[in-house]
Design a protein around this motif. Structure first.
Motif: not given
Ligand code: HEC
Length: 303
Positions: A168-192
């Protein structure tokens, strides 16, 4: 129903079941594949400092803004936190960060800086669950301070606890309901690049308040955390709405942070990490308050 009707129904149910099963399998596969990959991101060019003021700043960040030493995160002695059991979602335990830690001990300053800014572990894989998206704004000076401090903590021999993301955690992560795999979300974000030096203003408070988002929601209006079991307390609305922090004064807010006592005189649920938040300094409290006063008021629950 005629025989034929049952047959058709059977086929439909079968197709739906196979579809659901393959959807679940595909989501779990995507999650596993994302964690199995490694990221090519150079280590930030920062070096450890032995300067007392720098190490003290690192200790402050670890104990307050970063909440690293919170009981639910890496524990008061940084040798590992309490296991967080989230039913069918995951079991997560912050590992031992002291130099004796097998997984997370002995990070150099550049390794820690890359982890906090991009969610990438020493071995190049993405980290699970750690709220790096709330900390990735920390400027270079602060990352140096944090890493320099961690290098000074005494080693504590304690095995790492269990971390296991379930289906369920894997599904929630892929559905963007819960950030568990955080690195993929920061891959294209420039540092502040617009982080001011610490100052008691909404401009700085916007960054400090990232520590509240995971629970109170990106709009700060609270509501149940998606995927959280029903036993978990529901974060409150902390916008300036009349039903929320509208009638609060800074003194009420300051008292809540220092003592965990709410404006209504009741004790705050211990789920909110008051052990860490009570260590926020005067500048950070003021900055947070100024920022929370300035966000648009919203009714409860829109997160
Ligand atoms: C781990 C989750 C979590 C984090 C992180 C968190 N909170 Fe909370 N907070 C809660 C929960 C749950 C409640 C409701 C608890 C209760 O009513 O006893 C709450 C309640 C509050 C309240 C009281 C509201 C009221 O109406 O009495 C305030 C103010 C507050 N939080 C501010 C903050 C701020 C500011 C931050 C960030 C610096 C923050 N919280 C971070 C979970 C969290």
């Amino acid at each position: 129903m005629a025989k034929r009707g049952w047959k058709v129904l059977g086929v439909v149910v079968g197709v739906v079941a196979v579809g659901a099963a393959s959807f679940v399998g595909w989501q779990a596969h995507a999650f596993d594949a994302s964690l199995a990959r490694t990221y090519e991101r150079p280590l930030p060019a920062l070096t450890r400092s032995a300067d007392e003021a720098v190490v003290a700043r690192g200790k402050h960040l670890a104990e307050s803004v970063g909440a690293c030493s919170s009981a639910d995160c890496h524990g008061p002695d940084l040798a590992g936190g309490k296991p967080l059991s989230m039913g069918p979602v995951a079991t997560l335990t912050g590992p031992n960060l002291t130099p004796a830690g097998k997984r997370a001990g002995g990070y150099t300053v550049p390794q820690l800086a890359r982890l906090i800014r991009y969610g990438i572990k020493r071995d190049g894989h993405g980290v699970v669950f750690m709220p790096v998206h709330e900390l990735s704004w920390l400027p270079d000076d602060d990352l140096t301070a944090l890493g320099s401090y961690l290098a000074t903590v005494p080693p504590v021999e304690k095995p790492d606890g269990e971390t296991h993301v379930k289906l369920l955690g894997k599904i929630l992560d892929r559905q963007d309901k819960m950030p568990l795999d955080v690195a993929r979300r920061l891959e294209h974000v420039a540092p502040a690049t617009d982080v001011p030096k610490p100052e008691p203003t909404a401009r700085y408070g916007r960054f400090v308040a990232k520590a509240c988002v995971g629970c109170h929601g990106e709009h700060f209006s609270g509501g149940r955390i998606p995927g959280a079991p029903s036993s978990m307390p529901i974060p409150a609305n902390i916008t300036p709405d009349a039903s929320a922090l509208g009638p609060w004064t800074f003194a009420d807010f300051d008292k809540l942070l220092s003592t965990g006592v709410k404006r209504d005189g009741k004790q705050l649920d211990p789920f909110m990490p008051i052990d860490a938040l009570s260590r926020l300094d005067e500048t950070e409290r003021r900055a947070l308050w100024e920022y929370l006063r300035a966000v648009p008021p919203r009714p409860f629950g829109g997160r």
